[in-house]
Design an enzyme around this catalytic site. Structure first.
Site, PDB file in Angstrom:
ATOM      1  N   LYS A 281     -24.039   3.826   5.031  1.00 10.89           N
ATOM      2  CA  LYS A 281     -23.945   3.449   6.443  1.00 10.89           C
ATOM      3  C   LYS A 281     -23.036   2.245   6.651  1.00 10.89           C
ATOM      4  O   LYS A 281     -22.131   2.269   7.441  1.00 10.89           O
ATOM      5  CB  LYS A 281     -25.329   3.185   7.017  1.00 10.89           C
ATOM      6  CG  LYS A 281     -26.045   4.493   7.345  1.00 10.89           C
ATOM      7  CD  LYS A 281     -27.363   4.274   8.041  1.00 10.89           C
ATOM      8  CE  LYS A 281     -28.036   5.608   8.328  1.00 10.89           C
ATOM      9  NZ  LYS A 281     -29.457   5.465   8.626  1.00 10.89           N
ATOM     10  N   HIS A 326     -38.973  11.181   1.716  1.00 14.94           N
ATOM     11  CA  HIS A 326     -37.841  10.773   2.568  1.00 14.94           C
ATOM     12  C   HIS A 326     -38.278  10.849   4.021  1.00 14.94           C
ATOM     13  O   HIS A 326     -39.195  11.605   4.349  1.00 14.94           O
ATOM     14  CB  HIS A 326     -36.652  11.728   2.322  1.00 14.94           C
ATOM     15  CG  HIS A 326     -35.326  11.140   2.729  1.00 14.94           C
ATOM     16  ND1 HIS A 326     -34.935  11.028   4.044  1.00 14.94           N
ATOM     17  CD2 HIS A 326     -34.316  10.624   1.987  1.00 14.94           C
ATOM     18  CE1 HIS A 326     -33.735  10.478   4.084  1.00 14.94           C
ATOM     19  NE2 HIS A 326     -33.335  10.216   2.847  1.00 14.94           N
ATOM     20  N   ASP A 441      10.500  -6.826  14.204  1.00 16.97           N
ATOM     21  CA  ASP A 441       9.702  -7.333  13.077  1.00 16.97           C
ATOM     22  C   ASP A 441      10.555  -8.290  12.238  1.00 16.97           C
ATOM     23  O   ASP A 441      10.933  -7.995  11.109  1.00 16.97           O
ATOM     24  CB  ASP A 441       9.241  -6.109  12.248  1.00 16.97           C
ATOM     25  CG  ASP A 441       8.382  -6.482  11.056  1.00 16.97           C
ATOM     26  OD1 ASP A 441       7.845  -7.608  11.041  1.00 16.97           O
ATOM     27  OD2 ASP A 441       8.260  -5.641  10.139  1.00 16.97           O
TER      28      ASP A 441
HETATM   29  C1  SPV Z   1       4.131  -4.135   7.885  1.00 20.60           C
HETATM   30  O1  SPV Z   1       3.330  -3.265   8.168  1.00 20.60           O
HETATM   31  O2  SPV Z   1       4.527  -4.958   8.695  1.00 20.60           O
HETATM   32  C2  SPV Z   1       4.688  -4.230   6.538  1.00 20.60           C
HETATM   33  C3  SPV Z   1       4.674  -3.035   5.698  1.00 20.60           C
HETATM   34  O3  SPV Z   1       5.114  -5.271   6.162  1.00 20.60           O
HETATM   35  S1  SPV Z   1       6.221  -2.306   5.857  1.00 20.60           S
HETATM   36  O4  SPV Z   1       6.421  -2.018   7.246  1.00 20.60           O
HETATM   37  O5  SPV Z   1       6.203  -1.111   5.042  1.00 20.60           O
HETATM   38  O6  SPV Z   1       7.196  -3.257   5.377  1.00 20.60           O
HETATM   39 MG    MG Z   2       5.404  -6.702   7.626  1.00 22.22          MG
END
Ligand code: SPV
Ligand code: MG
Length: 669
Positions: A281, A326, A441
């Site tokens: 669980k 049980h 990113d």
């Molecule tokens: C992320 O998820 O930001 C990562 C993994 O760093 S990757 O996108 O594969 O670099």
């Molecule tokens: Mg990353």
């Protein structure tokens, strides 16, 4: 309810065995007499008052009962005419103490707990009979008609079953019988069985048969009865009962079922290992050794053994218990396959399953909710990742970038093979966190903002968090990041060995990316390790050599150097669909380092299963972006559909219902 135990008889057929005390004080095992066993069982069943009729050795019997120190209140009624009358007269003498439900038994009756439990569970009046035993020549038989007992006596052989003088009599049935007993005695009929009065009632006292089949339930009239009953008792007492527990909190519901189970025999408890418990669980708050010790200290538990899987098979085959106990909750739902398998293993050697109603009490739900809430506290949450890796060998983490995605990772469960499959942890990805904010990113989203995401997730979840720390930034900044993450209750930060303007690894060399030197990155790791305050927090070094095509040797050299610098784990990344280079790395790394956890992010090499990764020495599998990559296209689609149709109707079938979306969000974690 009162027990009425008839002990006025002389027990003359017992010979020397009962010539110095009442028959009921005859020993039936090395530990107990007929009477001490009856009284112990009554008090364990919750009965607090016993009326005992006495005859010979009255004083000895009274002293004996009191010496047992049981929580029973005794009323002794002496029948001075015990040599000339039968127990009908003893009952008559006791009549003013008998105005309640009555559990009536002869003082020489030996029966097992299951018989008493069966009797006490009946809503109406009943008497113990056996459909499997032959009709006795001289003892009681009950004549049955339409599911009721219509006569009891030694003289009936037609439509009859062997019967034992053990009755549960509800007040409305007992009253007319007692009144009839009084009639008999007042007119001088005092030496017949009380059942003669019963037989004259013609339906005014409704008694159902309770079939005890071949369970232990028999009178001891003579030495040969004593031998038979004692032998059967030894068999009953050697029976074993098996129950399995995952529990890290023992509440009164558990204690109640343990009490019931141990009435069937010696109780062996299988404590689920941490891994098995977590797949049941939720993650256990207490590790296996603590839970085992707790169960061992419970009264009535004779042994605790390890149960390594949710399946009972291994332990049932090894222990061959007479009973498995049980709650009846596993008759349906995800545990049903486990039950079906247990039933078939039991059937293979003649064991039996006993199910009791599952305690669905609000207070137990509240306790469970509190245990879950405890799991969200920073210290507990932080430590859980290390524990989960140790416990399971491999853990899975799913990306979350908001409270709602955190809840999806927290609560999504798939039931398979009688167990519950769930993600063990959450990955706060830089890619998905940035994407959710509409940003690239490239370490553009600052730490304050990233911490806000963590906070949103933590507020509504309990699972451990692995934080994508990008490059970790400047070493001087990284030490602060480590402390903040640790304080929040994050379990692991992963930093990648890159410098300068970081780009997402999945671009590889399509964009300009610069790898850090081994020396610089090692220094960053060491500084981070020095900055942390607890032993639980983990710093994972992510190696980009394969992404940037610097080769396997470079990747391995870095891995060993980073472990030496203090890294608690190594993440090896690749953007190839073919997992070969990941497998090669894992193999060569494990050849030299058997313990440092290995982390992978199989976005590209996604054909590999967790089981396969585990076999190759990988410990953490991160599904880094799948919620983002499935969620946002669905949103784009919905937006397009509305624009195309100038209304929302066509979009409706793509939408989750409002009710479902509300149920995604529990009121309290
Ligand atoms: C992320 O998820 O930001 C990562 C993994 O760093 S990757 O996108 O594969 O670099
Ligand atoms: Mg990353």
């Amino acid at each position: 309810m009162k027990a009425l135990i008839l002990n006025s008889g002389t027990g003359s057929r017992m010979g020397v065995l009962a010539c110095e005390h009442p028959k009921c004080m005859t020993e039936i095992s090395s530990r107990e007499t007929i009477l001490s066993r009856q009284l112990r069982m009554l008090s364990e069943a919750g009965i607090t008052q016993a009326v005992i009729t006495t005859g010979p050795f009255e004083g000895a019997l009274m002293d004996y009962c009191r010496s047992l120190n049981l929580p029973l209140e005794f009323t002794f009624i002496h029948n001075p005419e015990y040599t000339r009358t039968n127990y009908i007269y003893s009952i008559y003498l006791a009549r003013e103490h008998l105005d309640s439900d009555i559990l009536l038994m002869h003082g020489d009756l030996v029966f097992e707990n299951a018989v008493l439990d069966g009797l006490l569970a009946q809503p109406g009046s009943c008497m113990a009979v056996s459909s499997t035993r032959p009709l006795p020549e001289k003892d009681f038989k009950a004549v049955l008609r339409d599911g009721q007992i219509v006569r009891v006596g030694v003289e009936f052989f037609q439509n009859a079953a062997a019967a034992q003088p053990l009755y549960l009599l509800r007040r409305e049935d007992w009253r007319p019988w007692l009144a009839k007993i009084a009639d008999f005695c007042q007119r001088g009929e005092r030496s017949c069985y009380a059942e003669k009065a019963l037989n004259e009632l013609d339906g005014a006292c409704r008694i159902a048969p309770l079939d005890v089949r071949d369970m232990l339930c028999g009178e001891v009239d003579n030495p040969s009865d004593l031998a038979v009953v004692s032998a059967k008792l030894r068999e009953v007492e050697s029976r074993t009962v098996y129950m399995c527990f995952a529990a890290d909190i023992l509440h009164s519901g558990h204690i109640a079922i343990i009490k019931k189970a141990r009435r069937l025999g010696k109780l062996i408890i299988g404590a689920l290992t941490d891994e098995a418990a977590a797949s049941y669980k939720r993650f256990p708050l207490l590790p296996y050794a603590e839970r085992k010790a707790m169960l061992e200290s419970v009264v009535g538990v004779s042994r605790v053994v390890e149960q390594r899987t949710l399946s009972y098979r291994e332990n049932l085959e090894a222990l061959r218990p007479d009973f498995v106990v049980h709650g009846d909750d596993w008759t349906r739902g995800f545990q049903k396959p486990i039950r079906d398998e247990a039933v078939s293993v039991l059937a293979s050697y003649g064991g039996r399953l006993v199910e009791f109603p599952y305690a669905r009490d609000e207070k137990y739900r509240a306790l469970e909710a509190r245990a879950r809430a405890d799991l969200s506290l920073p210290d507990i949450r932080r430590a859980r990742l290390r524990r989960a890796i140790e416990m399971k060998g491999i853990v899975s983490a799913m990306e979350a970038h908001s409270g709602i995605t955190g809840l999806i990772v927290e609560n999504t469960v798939v039931y398979q093979d009688g167990g519950a499959r769930q993600f063990d942890a959450m990955w706060v990805s830089s890619l998905c966190d940035s994407t959710a904010k509409g940003k690239p990113d490239i370490e553009l989203v600052d730490m304050t903002s990233r911490f806000r995401t963590i906070d949103d997730i933590m507020e509504v979840t309990t699972k451990p968090i692995i934080f994508d720390g990008d490059t970790g930034g400047q070493t001087e900044h990284f030490v602060y990041t480590v402390r903040s993450l640790e304080r929040m209750g994050v379990s692991m930060v992963i930093i990648e060995d890159k410098v300068g303007l970081k780009k997402n690894s999945l671009f590889g060399n399509e964009v300009k990316q610069t790898q850090d030197t081994i020396e610089n990155f090692s220094a960053k790791i060491t500084a981070g390790k020095r900055a942390q305050k607890t032993a639980d927090f983990m710093i994972c070094a992510r190696i980009e050599s394969l992404i940037l095509e610097r080769g396997m040797e470079d990747a391995l050299e870095r891995a060993f150097a980073f472990v030496k610098a203090g890294a608690d784990a190594i993440m090896i990344h690749s953007r190839r669909k073919d997992p070969t280079e990941i497998f090669t790395f894992a193999e060569r790394f494990r050849a030299q380092d058997r313990t440092t956890p290995l982390v992978v992010v199989p976005t590209s090499f996604n054909s590999v299963t967790e089981e396969e990764f585990k076999a190759r020495g990988v410990n953490v599998v991160i599904y880094a972006n799948q919620l983002t990559r499935t969620g946002f296209p669905a949103m784009q689609n919905a937006a397009k559909t509305i624009l195309e149709h100038h209304r929302a109707q066509e979009c409706d079938e793509q939408c989750m219902s409002i009710k479902d979306i509300i149920t995604l969000i529990p009121e309290e974690v």
